[in-house]
Write a protein that holds these residues in place. Structure first.
Motif, short mmCIF file in Angstrom:
data_model
loop_
_atom_site.label_atom_id
_atom_site.label_comp_id
_atom_site.label_asym_id
_atom_site.label_seq_id
_atom_site.Cartn_x
_atom_site.Cartn_y
_atom_site.Cartn_z
N ASP A 77 67.62 34.75 -12.74
CA ASP A 77 67.40 33.42 -12.25
C ASP A 77 65.83 33.20 -11.79
O ASP A 77 65.30 34.28 -11.51
N ASN A 78 65.77 31.97 -11.06
CA ASN A 78 64.52 32.02 -10.62
C ASN A 78 64.27 32.05 -8.90
O ASN A 78 63.35 31.40 -8.20
N THR A 79 65.34 32.83 -8.46
CA THR A 79 65.36 32.93 -6.81
C THR A 79 63.97 33.60 -6.43
O THR A 79 63.68 32.97 -5.28
N PHE A 80 63.65 34.52 -7.02
CA PHE A 80 62.35 35.40 -6.56
C PHE A 80 61.35 34.22 -6.50
O PHE A 80 60.57 34.24 -5.73
N GLU A 81 61.14 33.70 -7.75
CA GLU A 81 59.85 32.65 -7.78
C GLU A 81 59.97 31.47 -7.05
O GLU A 81 58.98 31.10 -6.53
N GLU A 82 60.94 31.24 -6.77
CA GLU A 82 61.24 29.87 -5.90
C GLU A 82 61.24 30.22 -4.47
O GLU A 82 61.21 29.18 -3.68
N TYR A 83 61.36 31.25 -4.36
CA TYR A 83 61.58 31.72 -2.66
C TYR A 83 60.22 31.72 -2.07
O TYR A 83 59.19 31.95 -2.52
N ASP A 84 60.09 30.70 -0.75
CA ASP A 84 58.76 30.33 -0.25
C ASP A 84 58.30 31.50 0.42
O ASP A 84 58.91 32.12 1.29
N ASP A 85 56.88 31.73 0.14
CA ASP A 85 56.25 32.99 0.64
C ASP A 85 56.17 32.87 1.97
O ASP A 85 56.51 33.97 3.00
N GLU A 86 55.76 31.68 2.77
CA GLU A 86 56.02 31.54 4.26
C GLU A 86 57.36 31.98 4.93
O GLU A 86 57.55 32.50 6.06
N LYS A 87 58.29 31.49 4.29
CA LYS A 87 59.93 31.90 4.64
C LYS A 87 59.95 33.24 4.63
O LYS A 87 60.49 34.18 5.66
N PHE A 88 59.46 33.97 3.84
CA PHE A 88 59.43 35.58 3.69
C PHE A 88 58.82 36.02 4.76
O PHE A 88 59.13 37.06 5.44
N VAL A 89 57.46 35.64 4.99
CA VAL A 89 56.69 36.03 6.18
C VAL A 89 57.43 36.10 7.19
O VAL A 89 57.63 36.77 8.39
N GLU A 90 58.05 34.81 7.69
CA GLU A 90 58.73 34.41 8.76
C GLU A 90 59.80 35.41 9.13
O GLU A 90 60.28 35.90 10.18
N LYS A 91 60.67 35.85 7.92
CA LYS A 91 61.80 36.80 8.28
C LYS A 91 61.23 38.16 8.47
O LYS A 91 61.80 38.61 9.24
N LEU A 92 60.05 38.60 7.89
CA LEU A 92 59.52 39.80 8.36
C LEU A 92 59.06 39.86 9.84
O LEU A 92 59.49 40.82 10.46
N ASN A 93 58.55 38.70 10.18
CA ASN A 93 58.30 38.66 11.70
C ASN A 93 59.48 38.69 12.49
O ASN A 93 59.26 39.28 13.67
N GLU A 94 60.51 38.16 12.00
CA GLU A 94 61.88 38.27 12.85
C GLU A 94 62.21 39.75 12.75
O GLU A 94 62.61 40.21 13.97
N TYR A 95 62.30 40.41 11.58
CA TYR A 95 62.69 41.84 11.74
C TYR A 95 61.83 42.73 12.53
O TYR A 95 62.33 43.76 12.89
N PHE A 96 60.34 42.31 12.51
CA PHE A 96 59.54 43.50 12.90
C PHE A 96 58.46 42.54 13.86
O PHE A 96 57.29 42.36 13.61
N PRO A 97 58.78 42.20 15.01
CA PRO A 97 58.11 41.39 15.93
C PRO A 97 57.03 42.06 16.40
O PRO A 97 57.28 43.27 16.91
N GLN A 98 55.80 41.19 16.67
CA GLN A 98 54.70 41.90 17.03
C GLN A 98 54.64 42.00 18.53
O GLN A 98 55.19 41.14 19.05
N LYS A 99 54.18 43.08 19.05
CA LYS A 99 54.08 43.25 20.57
C LYS A 99 52.75 42.89 21.14
O LYS A 99 51.91 43.54 20.58
#
Length: 99
Positions: A77-99
Motif C-alpha cells: 500500500d502507500n502508507t510509506f509514501e504518504e507518511y509525513d516526513d515531519e511526523k516521522f522526525v517528531e516521533k524520532l525526537n520523542e524516542y530520542f530526546p536531545q539533552k
C-alpha cells in the motif's frame, strides 16, 4: 562516496541469475536490514534499527523485501509514501530526546 552511489545500490539489490529475478544475493548484516512491509505502529522498532546503524558505520533499512528467501516484493500500500516526513522526525525526537 555517497550512500546513494549507484555502485552501492546495485550491490544491495543484486539478484541471483536464473528462475527468480527478484531474489536478492545480499544478506542482512550490521549495516543492512530488510522489512517486508512498513507499519506506522512499528516506528519505534525502525528507529532502534536506525540508531544502531548511526552508532556504527551507517546502514540501510530497506522496505519491500520478503525474508527467506530474500525477495523484492514491494510494498502493498502507500502508507510509506504518504507518511509525513515531519511526523516521522517528531516521533524520532520523542524516542530520542536531545539533552
Amino acid at each position: 562516496m555517497s550512500v546513494f552511489d549507484e555502485n552501492n545500490i546495485n550491490k544491495l539489490f543484486k539478484c541471483y541469475e536464473g528462475d527468480d529475478p527478484y531474489k536478492l544475493v545480499s544478506r542482512e548484516s550490521t549495516t543492512l536490514e530488510f522489512k517486508e512491509s512498513f507499519s506506522i505502529s512499528a516506528l519505534a522498532k525502525y528507529a532502534k534499527t536506525m540508531v544502531s546503524f548511526a552508532n556504527r558505520d551507517g546502514g540501510y533499512l530497506i522496505f519491500g523485501v520478503k525474508d527467506n528467501p530474500r525477495k523484492v516484493v514491494g510494498l502493498k500500500d502507500n502508507t510509506f509514501e504518504e507518511y509525513d516526513d515531519e511526523k516521522f522526525v517528531e516521533k524520532l525526537n520523542e524516542y530520542f530526546p536531545q539533552k
